[in-house]
Design a protein around this motif. Structure first.
Motif, PDB file in Angstrom:
ATOM      1  N   ALA A  68      33.370  49.001  20.021  1.00  0.00           N
ATOM      2  CA  ALA A  68      34.444  49.258  20.084  1.00  0.00           C
ATOM      3  C   ALA A  68      35.119  49.966  21.221  1.00  0.00           C
ATOM      4  CB  ALA A  68      34.519  50.513  18.486  1.00  0.00           C
ATOM      5  N   VAL A  69      34.818  50.579  22.180  1.00  0.00           N
ATOM      6  CA  VAL A  69      35.269  51.849  22.929  1.00  0.00           C
ATOM      7  C   VAL A  69      35.935  50.466  24.380  1.00  0.00           C
ATOM      8  CG1 VAL A  69      34.077  53.838  25.313  1.00  0.00           C
ATOM      9  CG2 VAL A  69      34.143  53.800  22.560  1.00  0.00           C
ATOM     10  N   ARG A  70      34.563  50.245  24.499  1.00  0.00           N
ATOM     11  CA  ARG A  70      35.101  48.337  24.925  1.00  0.00           C
ATOM     12  C   ARG A  70      36.161  47.110  24.868  1.00  0.00           C
ATOM     13  NH1 ARG A  70      33.504  43.360  25.875  1.00  0.00           N
ATOM     14  NH2 ARG A  70      32.106  43.822  23.797  1.00  0.00           N
ATOM     15  N   ASP A  71      35.751  47.408  23.880  1.00  0.00           N
ATOM     16  CA  ASP A  71      36.647  46.034  23.061  1.00  0.00           C
ATOM     17  C   ASP A  71      38.343  46.819  23.159  1.00  0.00           C
ATOM     18  OD1 ASP A  71      35.489  44.528  22.454  1.00  0.00           O
ATOM     19  OD2 ASP A  71      34.995  45.341  20.537  1.00  0.00           O
ATOM     20  N   LYS A  72      38.327  47.651  22.624  1.00  0.00           N
ATOM     21  CA  LYS A  72      39.470  49.437  23.202  1.00  0.00           C
ATOM     22  C   LYS A  72      39.983  49.239  24.491  1.00  0.00           C
ATOM     23  CE  LYS A  72      41.214  54.327  23.503  1.00  0.00           C
ATOM     24  NZ  LYS A  72      41.127  55.662  22.821  1.00  0.00           N
ATOM     25  N   MET A  73      39.623  48.502  25.942  1.00  0.00           N
ATOM     26  CA  MET A  73      39.802  48.507  27.449  1.00  0.00           C
ATOM     27  C   MET A  73      39.957  47.309  27.510  1.00  0.00           C
ATOM     28  SD  MET A  73      37.454  51.656  28.361  1.00  0.00           S
ATOM     29  CE  MET A  73      38.428  51.561  30.096  1.00  0.00           C
ATOM     30  N   HIS A  74      39.907  46.133  26.868  1.00  0.00           N
ATOM     31  CA  HIS A  74      39.566  44.916  26.479  1.00  0.00           C
ATOM     32  C   HIS A  74      38.903  44.496  27.970  1.00  0.00           C
ATOM     33  CE1 HIS A  74      43.383  44.607  24.154  1.00  0.00           C
ATOM     34  NE2 HIS A  74      43.882  45.827  24.687  1.00  0.00           N
ATOM     35  N   LEU A  75      37.718  44.286  28.004  1.00  0.00           N
ATOM     36  CA  LEU A  75      36.823  44.683  29.232  1.00  0.00           C
ATOM     37  C   LEU A  75      35.462  44.002  28.968  1.00  0.00           C
ATOM     38  CD1 LEU A  75      37.160  48.225  30.644  1.00  0.00           C
ATOM     39  CD2 LEU A  75      38.447  45.627  31.202  1.00  0.00           C
ATOM     40  N   SER A  76      35.154  42.748  29.215  1.00  0.00           N
ATOM     41  CA  SER A  76      34.133  42.012  29.743  1.00  0.00           C
ATOM     42  C   SER A  76      32.475  43.287  29.453  1.00  0.00           C
ATOM     43  CB  SER A  76      33.717  40.969  30.365  1.00  0.00           C
ATOM     44  OG  SER A  76      33.005  41.294  31.816  1.00  0.00           O
ATOM     45  N   GLN A  77      31.514  42.713  28.711  1.00  0.00           N
ATOM     46  CA  GLN A  77      30.398  43.598  28.893  1.00  0.00           C
ATOM     47  C   GLN A  77      30.041  43.886  30.279  1.00  0.00           C
ATOM     48  OE1 GLN A  77      27.227  41.716  26.596  1.00  0.00           O
ATOM     49  NE2 GLN A  77      27.988  42.889  24.656  1.00  0.00           N
ATOM     50  N   GLN A  78      30.572  43.030  30.688  1.00  0.00           N
ATOM     51  CA  GLN A  78      30.087  42.657  32.756  1.00  0.00           C
ATOM     52  C   GLN A  78      31.309  43.451  33.637  1.00  0.00           C
ATOM     53  OE1 GLN A  78      27.285  41.166  34.666  1.00  0.00           O
ATOM     54  NE2 GLN A  78      28.222  41.843  35.718  1.00  0.00           N
ATOM     55  N   LYS A  79      32.052  43.552  33.457  1.00  0.00           N
ATOM     56  CA  LYS A  79      33.225  44.509  33.705  1.00  0.00           C
ATOM     57  C   LYS A  79      33.277  45.670  33.107  1.00  0.00           C
ATOM     58  CE  LYS A  79      37.052  41.455  35.227  1.00  0.00           C
ATOM     59  NZ  LYS A  79      37.783  40.829  35.411  1.00  0.00           N
ATOM     60  N   PHE A  80      32.833  46.303  31.882  1.00  0.00           N
ATOM     61  CA  PHE A  80      33.068  47.322  31.443  1.00  0.00           C
ATOM     62  C   PHE A  80      31.901  48.221  32.071  1.00  0.00           C
ATOM     63  CE2 PHE A  80      31.329  50.604  28.629  1.00  0.00           C
ATOM     64  CZ  PHE A  80      32.786  51.520  28.405  1.00  0.00           C
ATOM     65  N   ALA A  81      30.368  47.188  32.446  1.00  0.00           N
ATOM     66  CA  ALA A  81      29.887  48.145  32.852  1.00  0.00           C
ATOM     67  C   ALA A  81      29.510  48.045  34.019  1.00  0.00           C
ATOM     68  CB  ALA A  81      28.099  47.212  32.868  1.00  0.00           C
ATOM     69  N   SER A  82      29.763  47.430  35.218  1.00  0.00           N
ATOM     70  CA  SER A  82      30.342  47.613  36.279  1.00  0.00           C
ATOM     71  C   SER A  82      31.097  49.123  36.803  1.00  0.00           C
ATOM     72  CB  SER A  82      31.185  46.147  37.198  1.00  0.00           C
ATOM     73  OG  SER A  82      31.571  46.086  38.552  1.00  0.00           O
ATOM     74  N   TYR A  83      32.346  48.838  36.203  1.00  0.00           N
ATOM     75  CA  TYR A  83      33.637  49.548  36.220  1.00  0.00           C
ATOM     76  C   TYR A  83      32.339  51.178  36.254  1.00  0.00           C
ATOM     77  CZ  TYR A  83      37.312  46.222  36.147  1.00  0.00           C
ATOM     78  OH  TYR A  83      37.954  44.753  36.638  1.00  0.00           O
ATOM     79  N   PHE A  84      31.982  51.617  35.058  1.00  0.00           N
ATOM     80  CA  PHE A  84      30.893  52.736  34.188  1.00  0.00           C
ATOM     81  C   PHE A  84      30.247  53.097  34.321  1.00  0.00           C
ATOM     82  CE2 PHE A  84      34.742  51.641  32.446  1.00  0.00           C
ATOM     83  CZ  PHE A  84      35.787  52.649  32.261  1.00  0.00           C
ATOM     84  N   GLY A  85      29.121  52.192  35.660  1.00  0.00           N
ATOM     85  CA  GLY A  85      28.129  51.804  36.518  1.00  0.00           C
ATOM     86  C   GLY A  85      26.969  52.092  35.572  1.00  0.00           C
ATOM     87  N   GLY A 124      36.632  56.773  41.190  1.00  0.00           N
ATOM     88  CA  GLY A 124      37.334  55.604  42.726  1.00  0.00           C
ATOM     89  C   GLY A 124      37.591  54.036  42.175  1.00  0.00           C
ATOM     90  N   GLY A 125      37.283  53.698  41.011  1.00  0.00           N
ATOM     91  CA  GLY A 125      36.957  52.491  40.620  1.00  0.00           C
ATOM     92  C   GLY A 125      38.805  52.072  40.864  1.00  0.00           C
ATOM     93  N   GLN A 126      38.777  50.666  40.039  1.00  0.00           N
ATOM     94  CA  GLN A 126      40.294  50.363  40.237  1.00  0.00           C
ATOM     95  C   GLN A 126      40.371  48.883  38.248  1.00  0.00           C
ATOM     96  OE1 GLN A 126      38.890  49.395  43.194  1.00  0.00           O
ATOM     97  NE2 GLN A 126      40.201  51.519  44.070  1.00  0.00           N
ATOM     98  N   ALA A 127      39.748  49.337  37.458  1.00  0.00           N
ATOM     99  CA  ALA A 127      39.208  49.388  35.971  1.00  0.00           C
ATOM    100  C   ALA A 127      41.124  48.945  35.827  1.00  0.00           C
ATOM    101  CB  ALA A 127      38.697  50.198  34.886  1.00  0.00           C
ATOM    102  N   LYS A 128      41.769  47.742  35.056  1.00  0.00           N
ATOM    103  CA  LYS A 128      42.528  47.567  35.048  1.00  0.00           C
ATOM    104  C   LYS A 128      42.516  47.542  33.263  1.00  0.00           C
ATOM    105  CE  LYS A 128      44.584  46.034  38.799  1.00  0.00           C
ATOM    106  NZ  LYS A 128      43.636  46.565  39.435  1.00  0.00           N
ATOM    107  N   THR A 129      43.301  48.750  32.641  1.00  0.00           N
ATOM    108  CA  THR A 129      43.489  49.180  31.177  1.00  0.00           C
ATOM    109  C   THR A 129      44.785  48.123  30.747  1.00  0.00           C
ATOM    110  OG1 THR A 129      44.377  51.184  31.584  1.00  0.00           O
ATOM    111  CG2 THR A 129      41.672  50.034  31.166  1.00  0.00           C
TER     112      THR A 129
END
Length: 130
Positions: A68-85, A124-129
Protein backbone atom coordinates in the motif's frame (compact mmCIF):
# COMPACT_ATOMS: atom_id res chain seq x y z
CA UNK A 1 48.29 8.94 12.48
CA UNK A 2 47.76 9.60 8.78
CA UNK A 3 44.29 8.99 7.38
CA UNK A 4 43.22 8.59 3.83
CA UNK A 5 39.96 9.87 2.42
CA UNK A 6 37.98 7.64 0.10
CA UNK A 7 35.33 9.21 -2.10
CA UNK A 8 32.49 7.07 -3.37
CA UNK A 9 29.78 7.94 -5.87
CA UNK A 10 26.63 5.92 -5.31
CA UNK A 11 24.55 5.03 -8.33
CA UNK A 12 20.83 4.31 -7.72
CA UNK A 13 20.14 0.61 -8.09
CA UNK A 14 23.74 -0.49 -7.63
CA UNK A 15 25.43 -1.79 -4.51
CA UNK A 16 28.35 0.13 -3.01
CA UNK A 17 31.62 -1.74 -2.76
CA UNK A 18 32.39 -2.72 0.81
CA UNK A 19 35.59 -3.65 2.53
CA UNK A 20 37.44 -0.34 2.86
CA UNK A 21 37.68 -0.62 6.64
CA UNK A 22 41.04 -1.60 8.06
CA UNK A 23 39.76 -4.00 10.71
CA UNK A 24 43.25 -4.91 11.95
CA UNK A 25 43.94 -1.24 12.64
CA UNK A 26 40.62 -0.81 14.45
CA UNK A 27 41.18 -3.88 16.60
CA UNK A 28 44.64 -2.64 17.60
CA UNK A 29 43.32 0.74 18.82
CA UNK A 30 42.61 1.44 22.47
CA UNK A 31 39.19 2.57 23.61
CA UNK A 32 40.64 6.06 24.14
CA UNK A 33 41.97 6.18 20.57
CA UNK A 34 38.62 5.03 19.18
CA UNK A 35 36.81 7.70 21.21
CA UNK A 36 39.25 10.42 20.14
CA UNK A 37 38.83 9.47 16.47
CA UNK A 38 35.05 9.45 16.77
CA UNK A 39 35.01 12.85 18.49
CA UNK A 40 37.30 14.36 15.84
CA UNK A 41 35.00 13.37 12.94
CA UNK A 42 33.66 16.68 11.53
CA UNK A 43 30.82 14.88 9.72
CA UNK A 44 29.45 13.33 12.89
CA UNK A 45 29.87 15.61 15.92
CA UNK A 46 28.63 14.26 19.24
CA UNK A 47 25.26 15.49 20.47
CA UNK A 48 25.29 18.17 23.14
CA UNK A 49 23.59 17.59 26.50
CA UNK A 50 20.78 19.92 25.34
CA UNK A 51 20.28 17.96 22.11
CA UNK A 52 20.21 14.69 24.03
CA UNK A 53 17.69 16.14 26.51
CA UNK A 54 15.33 17.09 23.62
CA UNK A 55 15.28 13.55 22.22
CA UNK A 56 12.19 11.49 22.92
CA UNK A 57 11.42 7.81 22.37
CA UNK A 58 9.40 6.98 19.27
CA UNK A 59 6.22 4.96 19.06
CA UNK A 60 7.37 2.00 16.97
CA UNK A 61 5.23 0.86 14.06
CA UNK A 62 3.80 -2.61 14.74
CA UNK A 63 2.50 -3.43 11.25
CA UNK A 64 2.69 -1.72 7.87
CA UNK A 65 1.24 -2.62 4.48
CA UNK A 66 4.35 -2.30 2.32
CA UNK A 67 2.47 -2.75 -0.96
CA UNK A 68 0.00 0.00 0.00
CA UNK A 69 2.91 2.37 0.73
CA UNK A 70 4.39 1.65 -2.70
CA UNK A 71 1.02 1.78 -4.50
CA UNK A 72 0.23 5.16 -2.90
CA UNK A 73 3.31 6.53 -4.68
CA UNK A 74 2.41 4.89 -8.02
CA UNK A 75 5.85 3.27 -8.25
CA UNK A 76 6.85 -0.11 -9.58
CA UNK A 77 8.64 -2.45 -7.21
CA UNK A 78 11.88 -1.79 -9.13
CA UNK A 79 11.59 2.00 -8.88
CA UNK A 80 10.53 1.98 -5.22
CA UNK A 81 13.45 -0.30 -4.32
CA UNK A 82 15.85 1.89 -6.26
CA UNK A 83 14.57 5.20 -4.88
CA UNK A 84 14.67 4.12 -1.25
CA UNK A 85 17.68 1.78 -1.16
CA UNK A 86 15.84 -1.48 -0.61
CA UNK A 87 16.85 -4.70 -2.32
CA UNK A 88 14.17 -5.61 -4.86
CA UNK A 89 13.96 -9.18 -3.54
CA UNK A 90 13.54 -7.88 0.02
CA UNK A 91 10.70 -5.60 -1.07
CA UNK A 92 9.02 -8.52 -2.86
CA UNK A 93 9.38 -10.69 0.24
CA UNK A 94 7.77 -7.98 2.38
CA UNK A 95 4.89 -7.46 -0.03
CA UNK A 96 4.22 -11.18 -0.37
CA UNK A 97 4.49 -11.68 3.42
CA UNK A 98 7.38 -14.14 3.17
CA UNK A 99 9.12 -12.04 5.80
CA UNK A 100 8.43 -8.88 7.81
CA UNK A 101 10.41 -5.65 7.66
CA UNK A 102 12.55 -4.98 10.72
CA UNK A 103 11.36 -2.41 13.25
CA UNK A 104 13.64 0.22 11.75
CA UNK A 105 12.45 -0.59 8.22
CA UNK A 106 8.79 -0.32 9.34
CA UNK A 107 9.52 3.09 10.86
CA UNK A 108 11.29 4.20 7.66
CA UNK A 109 8.40 2.92 5.52
CA UNK A 110 5.99 4.95 7.66
CA UNK A 111 8.07 8.09 7.09
CA UNK A 112 8.13 7.31 3.34
CA UNK A 113 4.35 6.90 3.31
CA UNK A 114 3.80 10.24 5.09
CA UNK A 115 6.55 12.37 3.51
CA UNK A 116 7.95 10.73 0.34
CA UNK A 117 9.19 14.00 -1.18
CA UNK A 118 10.99 14.94 2.02
CA UNK A 119 12.70 11.53 2.14
CA UNK A 120 13.74 11.89 -1.49
CA UNK A 121 15.03 15.41 -0.88
CA UNK A 122 17.08 14.23 2.11
CA UNK A 123 18.39 11.14 0.34
CA UNK A 124 19.14 13.15 -2.80
CA UNK A 125 16.91 11.24 -5.24
CA UNK A 126 14.38 12.34 -7.79
CA UNK A 127 11.30 10.19 -7.16
CA UNK A 128 8.29 11.37 -9.10
CA UNK A 129 5.03 11.10 -7.19
CA UNK A 130 1.57 11.84 -8.55
Amino acid sequence: MKSKIIRVTLVPGSKPKLGGTDLARLRSMTEEELTANALSDPDNPPLTKEELARMRPVNPVKEIDVKAVRDKMHLSQQKFASYFGVELRTLQDWEQHRCKPSQMARNFLLVISKEPKMVQRILGGQAKTK
